[in-house]
Design an enzyme around this catalytic site. Structure first.
Site, PDB file in Angstrom:
ATOM      1  N   GLY A 151       0.931  -1.264  -0.152  1.00 20.28           N
ATOM      2  CA  GLY A 151      -0.025  -0.056   0.164  1.00 20.28           C
ATOM      3  C   GLY A 151       0.890   1.335   0.017  1.00 20.28           C
TER       4      GLY A 151
ATOM      5  N   GLY B  47       0.682   5.710   1.521  1.00 21.03           N
ATOM      6  CA  GLY B  47       0.030   6.537   2.080  1.00 21.03           C
ATOM      7  C   GLY B  47       0.519   7.958   1.594  1.00 21.03           C
ATOM      8  N   LYS B  48       0.212   9.164   2.313  1.00 14.56           N
ATOM      9  CA  LYS B  48       0.888  10.287   2.178  1.00 14.56           C
ATOM     10  C   LYS B  48       2.184  10.458   2.221  1.00 14.56           C
ATOM     11  CE  LYS B  48      -0.151  15.319   3.339  1.00 14.56           C
ATOM     12  NZ  LYS B  48      -1.064  16.084   4.185  1.00 14.56           N
TER      13      LYS B  48
ATOM     14  N   SER C  15       4.682   7.511   2.815  1.00 17.09           N
ATOM     15  CA  SER C  15       5.185   6.687   2.581  1.00 17.09           C
ATOM     16  C   SER C  15       4.773   5.556   1.524  1.00 17.09           C
ATOM     17  CB  SER C  15       5.273   5.763   4.138  1.00 17.09           C
ATOM     18  OG  SER C  15       4.047   5.123   4.371  1.00 17.09           O
ATOM     19  N   GLU C  16       5.550   4.512   1.185  1.00 21.61           N
ATOM     20  CA  GLU C  16       4.938   3.352   0.602  1.00 21.61           C
ATOM     21  C   GLU C  16       5.470   2.027   1.536  1.00 21.61           C
ATOM     22  OE1 GLU C  16       4.345   3.561  -3.926  1.00 21.61           O
ATOM     23  OE2 GLU C  16       6.571   4.229  -3.693  1.00 21.61           O
ATOM     24  N   VAL C  17       4.673   1.117   1.282  1.00 25.84           N
ATOM     25  CA  VAL C  17       4.779  -0.034   2.143  1.00 25.84           C
ATOM     26  C   VAL C  17       4.904  -1.562   1.366  1.00 25.84           C
ATOM     27  CG1 VAL C  17       3.761  -1.207   4.133  1.00 25.84           C
ATOM     28  CG2 VAL C  17       3.617   1.342   4.188  1.00 25.84           C
TER      29      VAL C  17
ATOM     30  N   ASP D  27      -3.014   9.787  15.487  1.00 28.42           N
ATOM     31  CA  ASP D  27      -3.772   9.385  14.440  1.00 28.42           C
ATOM     32  C   ASP D  27      -4.452   8.020  14.364  1.00 28.42           C
ATOM     33  OD1 ASP D  27      -4.647   9.680  11.595  1.00 28.42           O
ATOM     34  OD2 ASP D  27      -2.565   8.722  10.763  1.00 28.42           O
TER      35      ASP D  27
END
Length: 391
Positions: free
Chosen positions: A46, A48-49, A51-53, A156
């Site tokens: 996945g 996110g704003k 990072s990439e995972v 968060d």
């Protein structure tokens, strides 16, 4: 106006004051880098704003891990996340930071975590029983009370950041990228975190908030779980978000909150806020969710979703609420054998919410093969993405 009335956390107020500076001074933190060649990327989970995972393999022991490759952001933000994860390592239900690596060419940092077998919350929450919800809420509270006791606000808390391995009834609170050290009297950024879970203090620009922000967010999660309404407060923008809250909690208490802390409300609210009476929680109960709602659930929810951050339950107070009596009794009987106090690594197939199970391909080269870390995969192949991955 003379400015907002100061506010201090009701608990763990001076934790960081009494700790040595190196505990919370993340800008001075010296990161100890591991060896990026120890890891091979397997597939993308996945993005996110920030990072990439990826799912990856630690080739030194053949264990699955999760690699979070950070997008270019301020160095101090990266250091903050690392320092907080290191401070919290081993805490109950806190995701374990296993390693920190950096590509020698691009200098892009990546965080390596334990792997958690997660079920997409949008699927899982539809299947949870009343007891399941109590159980997992209690597990989240263990993590929150621990991080608060360590002088840290998560900021968060939301379903996407709560990994649940339902088969093993294990939970991890992840994504500490927005977490911050609490210092009494400090003014914090209100432009943090996802809109649907923003506390009223953020929406009215009150900057001296504290750990209680996490408790509002937990309340939003609880409401969405027991009422099966996701998200519970569904605003179109930050202004509409407060309007949605006011339509349920009422405007009288909102204005009382604003007066108490001498908050100057944005003039844009004059035309959209209106006047609303406080509604009863029972109005959200229907045939599809009534088996999840109880008097103690509504009482607990009511003590979390309060405008005034000072009047919300703390994490420790929440754990002592009657809503959790059956869970506490069962854990005491079992000696907490199935409820790990620390973050024991969990074998897994996926970690990000919204990931469908797919066959695991062969490792596709070292960490440098990431599209973020380097221009191309050493094998000349893209890293496959998990279907339905999201953050």
């Amino acid at each position: 106006m003379s400015g907002p009335v100061p506010s201090r956390a009701r608990v763990y107020t001076d934790v960081n004051t009494h700790r040595p500076r190196e505990y919370w001074d993340y800008e001075s933190h010296v990161v100890e880098w591991g060896n990026q060649d120890d890891y091979q990327l397997v597939r993308k989970l996945g993005r996110g704003k920030y990072s990439e995972v990826f799912e990856a393999i630690n080739i030194t022991n053949n264990e699955k891990v999760v690699v979070k490759i950070l997008k270019p952001v301020k160095k101090k933000k990266i250091k903050r996340e690392i320092k907080i994860l290191e401070n919290l390592r081993g805490g109950p239900n806190i995701i374990t930071l296993a390693d920190i690596v950096k590509d020698p060419v691009s200098r892009t940092p990546a965080l390596v975590f334990e792997h958690v077998n997660n079920t997409d919350f949008k699927q899982l929450y539809q299947t949870l029983t009343d007891y399941d919800i109590r159980f997992y809420m209690y597990e989240i509270l263990k993590a929150l009370d621990y991080c608060h006791s360590m002088g840290i606000m998560h900021r968060d808390v939301k379903p996407h950041n709560v990994m649940i391995d339902h088969e093993h009834r294990k939970l991890r609170l992840i994504d500490w990228g927005l977490a911050e050290f609490y210092h009494p009297g400090q003014e914090y950024n209100v432009r943090v975190a996802s809109r649907y879970f923003k506390g009223p203090e953020l929406l009215v620009d009150y900057q001296m908030y504290d750990y209680s922000l996490d408790m509002w967010r937990l309340g939003c999660m609880l409401a969405s779980m027991i009422f099966r309404k996701e998200p519970f407060f569904h605003g179109r923008d930050n202004y509409d978000q407060l309007v949605r809250i006011a339509k349920f909690l009422g405007t009288e208490d909102l204005y009382g909150y604003i007066d108490k802390y001498n908050i100057e409300l944005d003039p844009r609210f004059n035309d959209i806020l209106g006047r609303h009476s406080r509604k009863r929680w029972e109005r959200f109960v229907h045939s599809e969710n009534q088996h999840l709602v109880s008097p103690e659930a509504l009482d607990f929810l009511d003590k979390l979703l309060r405008y005034d951050h000072q009047s919300r339950l703390t994490a420790r107070e929440a754990m002592e609420h009657p809503y959790f009596y059956t869970v506490v009794k069962d854990q005491a009987r079992m000696g907490s054998s199935s409820m790990p106090g620390g973050s024991t690594p969990v074998s897994s197939a996926n970690v990000m919410s919204g990931i469908s199970s797919v066959p695991t391909p062969s490792p596709l080269g070292p960490l440098a093969g990431s599209p973020v870390i380097a221009a191309a995969n050493p094998l000349g192949m893209p890293v496959p993405a998990a279907t339905g991955a999201q953050q």
